[in-house]
Design a protein around this motif. Structure first.
Motif, PDB file in Angstrom:
ATOM      1  N   LEU A 124      -1.632  10.661   2.093  1.00 19.10           N
ATOM      2  CA  LEU A 124      -0.187   9.936   2.325  1.00 19.10           C
ATOM      3  C   LEU A 124      -0.196   8.935   1.298  1.00 19.10           C
ATOM      4  O   LEU A 124      -0.889   8.275   0.771  1.00 19.10           O
ATOM      5  CB  LEU A 124      -0.238   9.592   3.798  1.00 19.10           C
ATOM      6  N   GLY A 125       1.341   8.637   0.970  1.00 18.64           N
ATOM      7  CA  GLY A 125       1.681   7.660   0.000  1.00 18.64           C
ATOM      8  C   GLY A 125       1.633   8.180  -1.340  1.00 18.64           C
ATOM      9  O   GLY A 125       1.602   9.145  -1.602  1.00 18.64           O
ATOM     10  N   SER A 126       1.636   7.124  -2.221  1.00 19.98           N
ATOM     11  CA  SER A 126       1.967   7.385  -3.684  1.00 19.98           C
ATOM     12  C   SER A 126       0.586   7.653  -4.325  1.00 19.98           C
ATOM     13  O   SER A 126       0.559   7.626  -5.639  1.00 19.98           O
ATOM     14  CB  SER A 126       2.517   6.245  -4.182  1.00 19.98           C
TER      15      SER A 126
ATOM     16  N   PRO B  55      10.820   0.779  -6.100  1.00 14.49           N
ATOM     17  CA  PRO B  55      11.052   0.128  -4.542  1.00 14.49           C
ATOM     18  C   PRO B  55      10.752   1.466  -3.689  1.00 14.49           C
ATOM     19  O   PRO B  55      10.483   1.453  -2.442  1.00 14.49           O
ATOM     20  CB  PRO B  55      12.800   0.327  -4.508  1.00 14.49           C
ATOM     21  N   ASN B  56      10.443   2.676  -4.207  1.00 11.78           N
ATOM     22  CA  ASN B  56       9.958   3.676  -3.428  1.00 11.78           C
ATOM     23  C   ASN B  56       8.585   4.147  -3.403  1.00 11.78           C
ATOM     24  O   ASN B  56       7.855   4.976  -2.756  1.00 11.78           O
ATOM     25  CB  ASN B  56      10.747   5.207  -4.092  1.00 11.78           C
ATOM     26  N   PHE B  57       7.790   3.227  -3.926  1.00 12.25           N
ATOM     27  CA  PHE B  57       6.335   3.243  -3.938  1.00 12.25           C
ATOM     28  C   PHE B  57       5.844   3.084  -2.407  1.00 12.25           C
ATOM     29  O   PHE B  57       6.088   2.181  -1.567  1.00 12.25           O
ATOM     30  CB  PHE B  57       5.719   2.082  -4.767  1.00 12.25           C
ATOM     31  N   VAL B  58       5.052   3.924  -1.999  1.00  8.61           N
ATOM     32  CA  VAL B  58       4.327   3.986  -0.531  1.00  8.61           C
ATOM     33  C   VAL B  58       2.651   3.726  -0.740  1.00  8.61           C
ATOM     34  O   VAL B  58       1.963   4.722  -1.158  1.00  8.61           O
ATOM     35  CB  VAL B  58       4.723   5.084   0.053  1.00  8.61           C
ATOM     36  N   ALA B  59       2.456   2.418  -0.269  1.00  3.94           N
ATOM     37  CA  ALA B  59       1.024   2.195  -0.242  1.00  3.94           C
ATOM     38  C   ALA B  59       0.177   3.037   0.844  1.00  3.94           C
ATOM     39  O   ALA B  59       0.767   3.161   1.894  1.00  3.94           O
ATOM     40  CB  ALA B  59       0.843   0.544  -0.168  1.00  3.94           C
ATOM     41  N   ASN B  60      -0.981   3.398   0.523  1.00  4.11           N
ATOM     42  CA  ASN B  60      -1.907   3.845   1.430  1.00  4.11           C
ATOM     43  C   ASN B  60      -2.478   2.884   2.053  1.00  4.11           C
ATOM     44  O   ASN B  60      -3.389   2.236   1.548  1.00  4.11           O
ATOM     45  CB  ASN B  60      -2.776   4.781   0.737  1.00  4.11           C
ATOM     46  N   GLN B  61      -2.578   2.796   3.368  1.00  4.30           N
ATOM     47  CA  GLN B  61      -3.160   1.648   4.284  1.00  4.30           C
ATOM     48  C   GLN B  61      -4.171   2.181   4.974  1.00  4.30           C
ATOM     49  O   GLN B  61      -4.917   1.562   5.862  1.00  4.30           O
ATOM     50  CB  GLN B  61      -2.074   1.070   5.306  1.00  4.30           C
ATOM     51  N   ASP B  62      -4.377   3.438   5.094  1.00  3.13           N
ATOM     52  CA  ASP B  62      -5.450   3.967   5.784  1.00  3.13           C
ATOM     53  C   ASP B  62      -6.360   5.082   4.965  1.00  3.13           C
ATOM     54  O   ASP B  62      -5.784   6.271   4.610  1.00  3.13           O
ATOM     55  CB  ASP B  62      -5.046   4.717   7.244  1.00  3.13           C
ATOM     56  N   PRO B  63      -7.675   4.642   4.495  1.00  2.73           N
ATOM     57  CA  PRO B  63      -8.334   5.569   3.524  1.00  2.73           C
ATOM     58  C   PRO B  63      -8.858   7.157   4.452  1.00  2.73           C
ATOM     59  O   PRO B  63      -9.033   8.051   3.715  1.00  2.73           O
ATOM     60  CB  PRO B  63      -9.554   4.893   3.569  1.00  2.73           C
TER      61      PRO B  63
END
Length: 531
Positions: free
Chosen positions: A346-348, A333-341
């Motif tokens: 940022l993110g996991s 539930p804490n996983f943060v996807a990176n949406q901007d290369p």
């Protein structure tokens, strides 16, 4: 050119002479016996198709009668007696041209024009490989007329033995000696015994069960008062499957009772942390040739984070604390996807370049870390070099047929020491996020450029005496010329490296010569050249 079909037949006749120079004599002298198969018999439809395609492409490859005459002349020269075939400066003539590749855009709407370049999958199709090749003009084809063969699993020996010089396959035979967890530990342990523990002290102490069960229990008894923690992995699994962490010896014994083979290692309990999270590194490594050995590391990669704060005393069953595998943590539930290369910090999952920049900004000696990582990469590959070399000599006709892409998983501890966790035979090329597409897409395009794929018009015009495995070629007869060719080949490959950094050979090669089981002449040649 009088007639396209006549020219094609003439060229096929020359190709038959080039690959089977004695076939006509044999057929004349042995009329009652079965004639020796020539390239025209085996590959006639494919070659005619390729040459017809070439004649139909305007301007791209300068297809005209002069080109066909040059090809015919080239093949004829290769049939001349050795004393007249070429002078000692022939290595200075222009090297074979190679294709360059652009990264995959991610599009699913690709229009493919059949221009004669084909690829084949030996396992389930991979979206990134398929998309990248098709955007660069390749088409999938399951017959023998392919240029590139890609498989996520081991390649059958009959595929190796039937390769033409222009064909590329994505694995060396017996590279599983480095990628199966039990074999990797066995090979590196052997190097520790033969060359000193301190020189190969980059894997945690490990036991291969059940073979080493008695030794494991004996060692555990000595340190049980220190409450040792173990990480246990099935010997041939991936993506975090079957991994568990325990400080209870009975947990390991219970697994053994189920007849499973496990690799059991001492858990590294003082990892370097970022934002109080454990992380590991996915390092992309390529071998482009085994003789001479050429090793590259990609200058970008991935840093993969656990998704719950690290605490060495936390419940060992909490995989989101102790495991860094993306396949495990993406379900947290804490996983943060990176949406901007472009925001690759940022993110996991970060880019390797972003991680290095973070370490620099925080006054952590990232250069020392990555020099140590490069050292362990070279030593790990040397530990299996002999097995791969011998398998290639037995099964692979040309030095240029094979290449391999590996995923080295490395954990860095608080003392900035990198530990090799495992080597992936077929590192994941999934592109679940834009950051994956950017890093893996560029890496793969640079890899296909690096390995040297020849254009259609040069497939059968190479002088194969240079690229045959040495067991099939009398090197001593043309030693000086052959050595010059190897140096030139290596330097030309380096010019195509783009994002790949060559680790071996280099001006530091002499440091590693003592670790090879055999000091092969071509390795020694390049080692002395780059001193």
């Amino acid at each position: 050119m009088n007639s396209p079909s006549d020219s094609i037949d003439d060229i096929i006749s020359l190709l038959n002479k080039h690959y089977h120079p004695n076939s006509n004599q044999e057929q004349q002298s042995q009329q009652n016996s079965r004639p020796k198969a020539g390239i025209g018999n085996v590959m006639l439809p494919q070659i005619k198709q390729q040459l017809n395609v070439l004649s139909a492409i305007p301007n791209t490859y300068n297809n005209n009668s002069d080109k066909f005459k040059r090809k015919a002349a080239s093949l004829n020269r290769q049939q001349q007696p050795k004393s007249q075939a070429k002078d000692t400066n022939s290595f200075l003539t222009p090297m074979t041209r190679y294709l360059t590749f652009k990264p995959y855009s991610g599009s699913t709407d690709i229009i493919i024009n059949d221009v004669g370049y084909y690829y084949k999958f030996g396992s389930s199709p991979i979206k990134l490989v398929k998309g990248l090749l098709e955007e660069n003009g390749f088409k999938e084809n399951n017959d023998k007329n392919w240029t590139l063969y890609w498989s996520s699993c081991a390649i059958r020996s009959e595929i190796y033995t039937n390769l033409f010089a222009y064909q590329k396959v994505c694995h060396f035979p017996k590279s599983y000696e480095m990628t199966r967890k039990d074999l990797m530990h066995r090979n590196i342990s052997k190097m520790q015994i033969n060359h000193g523990f301190i020189n190969f002290n980059f894997i945690p102490k490990t036991y291969i069960l059940p073979a080493e069960m008695s030794y494991f229990l004996e060692e555990h008894e000595k340190i049980k008062n220190n409450n040792p923690v173990y990480i246990c992995k099935p010997h041939a699994s991936s993506q975090g499957k079957g991994i568990f962490i325990t400080d209870k010896i009975q947990d390991i014994l219970n697994k053994q009772n189920s007849n499973n083979s496990y690799v059991v290692s001492h858990y590294i309990d003082k990892p370097l942390l970022i934002n109080n999270l454990k992380f590991d590194l996915r390092i992309y490594v390529a071998i482009t040739c085994i003789n001479p050995l050429r090793i590259y590391v990609y200058q970008d990669g991935l840093a993969r984070f656990a998704t719950e704060a690290y605490n060495p005393d936390s419940v060992k069953q909490n995989r989101f604390v102790h495991l860094t595998n993306y396949s495990v943590n993406k379900d947290s539930p804490n996983f943060v996807a990176n949406q901007d290369p472009t925001l690759d910090y940022l993110g996991s999952k970060w880019s390797l370049l972003a991680l290095r920049e973070y370490l620099k900004l925080n006054k952590i000696n990232e250069q020392q870390i990555f020099e140590r990582i490069e050292d362990l990469i070279i030593k790990t590959i040397i530990s299996v070099e002999s097995a791969i070399f011998q398998a290639c000599e037995m099964n692979v006709p040309f030095r240029s047929n094979c290449f391999s892409l590996f995923g080295f998983d490395v954990l860095v501890d608080q003392f900035l020491k990198p530990w090799l966790l495992e080597v992936n035979f077929s590192p994941s090329l999934n592109i679940d996020a834009p950051l994956d597409l950017k890093i893996k897409g560029e890496m793969l395009a640079d890899l296909f450029t690096l390995i040297g794929i020849v254009p259609l018009d040069q497939r059968f015009s190479q002088d194969l005496s240079y690229v045959r495995n040495q067991s099939n070629y009398d090197v001593k007869k043309h030693q000086q010329e052959f050595e010059k060719y190897i140096i030139k080949e290596t330097e030309e490959e380096m010019k195509r490296s783009r994002g790949w950094k060559r680790l071996y050979p280099s001006d530091q090669s002499s440091r590693y010569s003592k670790y090879f089981e055999s000091d092969r002449p071509l390795n020694a040649l390049l080692r002395n050249h780059y001193k």
